[in-house]
Design an enzyme around this catalytic site. Structure first.
Site, PDB file in Angstrom:
ATOM      1  N   CYS A  88      23.267  44.191 -71.426  1.00  0.00           N
ATOM      2  CA  CYS A  88      23.812  42.734 -71.816  1.00  0.00           C
ATOM      3  C   CYS A  88      24.767  42.515 -73.092  1.00  0.00           C
ATOM      4  O   CYS A  88      24.555  43.176 -74.005  1.00  0.00           O
ATOM      5  CB  CYS A  88      22.598  41.754 -72.125  1.00  0.00           C
ATOM      6  SG  CYS A  88      22.755  40.054 -72.611  1.00  0.00           S
ATOM      7  N   GLU A  93      28.305  38.077 -66.991  1.00  0.00           N
ATOM      8  CA  GLU A  93      28.825  39.302 -66.444  1.00  0.00           C
ATOM      9  C   GLU A  93      30.101  39.312 -65.646  1.00  0.00           C
ATOM     10  O   GLU A  93      30.202  38.325 -64.986  1.00  0.00           O
ATOM     11  CB  GLU A  93      27.591  40.068 -65.704  1.00  0.00           C
ATOM     12  CG  GLU A  93      27.758  41.613 -65.581  1.00  0.00           C
ATOM     13  CD  GLU A  93      27.933  42.374 -66.886  1.00  0.00           C
ATOM     14  OE1 GLU A  93      29.186  42.523 -67.355  1.00  0.00           O
ATOM     15  OE2 GLU A  93      26.906  42.630 -67.440  1.00  0.00           O
TER      16      GLU A  93
END
Length: 284
Positions: free
Chosen positions: A2, A127
């Site tokens: 992440c 993302e």
């Protein structure tokens, strides 16, 4: 992943969700307050980046308390773990993620995994999608793919995205004991292989699963696993590894958002606005 996420819930809201007994602590030997007044809540952050201060939920005895029992706390930590044995904090920005497959054996993470686990509450994470061929090169370590169309991944039911994390203490030996920044408390997000099953809600154009977006994802903990994950009395590594199982499929949705999120200087609720379609072509 992440590498960027959103966290906009207020401390009082998180207290209700996680059963917090002690809120954001004042500055001291086990907290940081760079850029904040002691005890002041963090502002909503729609573009959390490495080295920023973030909320973390953890179970730990209160400092200098007569009662040794662990207390559920909401703490402010710095994202990017600095191992206790590190000579400088400079490597923290590179330790924002720990792989679930190896977290129990890596020197930087294994002690924290055994006794200093936390939950990092988020609204969801960002993302970036690109062509499958370039993504495969990244998986093989041959190329760092360019960021293209960003997607926001979030629980389909609007609940908190509880990311499994670790935290660590680091002592700045250049400062005296009484200095409020003599101790750093830092954290990392544990990641796992991305789900290949269909999203709970997928965009009409674009990825149908999380694996179509990126090969990795944060390890999401469902509420029934919070107590076990946060329990500092659980220290057996093999027992703890059972807690690294991915959550049930079908809990997450993903949708395209503005490429403005790619610039960390941009920060506001507009970054979470769902687009009708991707702004950048990703060759799906």
């Amino acid at each position: 992943m992440c590498g960027r996420y959103a966290s906009s819930r207020r401390p009082e809201d998180l207290a209700g969700v996680f059963g917090i007994e002690v809120g954001v602590p004042p500055a001291g030997a086990e907290s940081q307050a760079e850029g904040r007044e002691p005890g002041e809540a963090l502002a909503p952050d729609f573009n959390v980046a490495p080295t920023k201060e973030v909320y973390a939920v953890l179970d730990r005895p209160l400092k200098d308390a007569d009662d040794p029992r662990p207390v559920r706390q909401l703490r402010v930590l710095k994202w990017g773990l600095v191992p206790s044995w590190s000579k400088t904090p400079e490597g923290g920005a590179r330790m924002i993620n720990a792989r679930a497959e190896t977290v129990h054996e890596k020197p930087s993470y294994r002690k924290a995994f055994a006794s200093r686990r936390c939950v990092l509450p988020a609204d969801g994470y960002y993302e970036w999608v690109t062509a499958p061929e370039e993504r495969q090169l990244e998986v093989e370590g041959k190329k760092k793919r360019p960021r293209k169309q960003p997607y926001f991944v979030t629980p389909a039911d609007g609940s908190v995205f509880a990311m499994a994390g670790l935290y660590e203490f680091w002592r700045d030996r250049t400062l005296p004991d009484e200095h409020p920044l003599a101790w750093w408390v830092t954290c990392t997000v544990i990641t796992t292989e991305a789900e290949t099953t269909p999203l709970a809600a997928a965009p009409e154009e674009g990825p149908a699963s999380l694996a179509d977006i990126h090969p990795r994802m944060p390890l999401m903990l469902t509420p029934d696993r919070w107590d076990a994950w946060l329990d500092p009395s659980r220290t057996d590594v093999e027992d703890l590894r059972t807690l690294l199982e991915p959550p049930p499929h079908g809990l997450l949705r993903a949708y395209p958002v503005s490429t403005a999120v790619s610039n960390v200087r941009n920060n506001g609720p507009e970054l979470l606005k769902e687009l009708d379609g991707p702004e950048e072509g990703t060759l799906f």
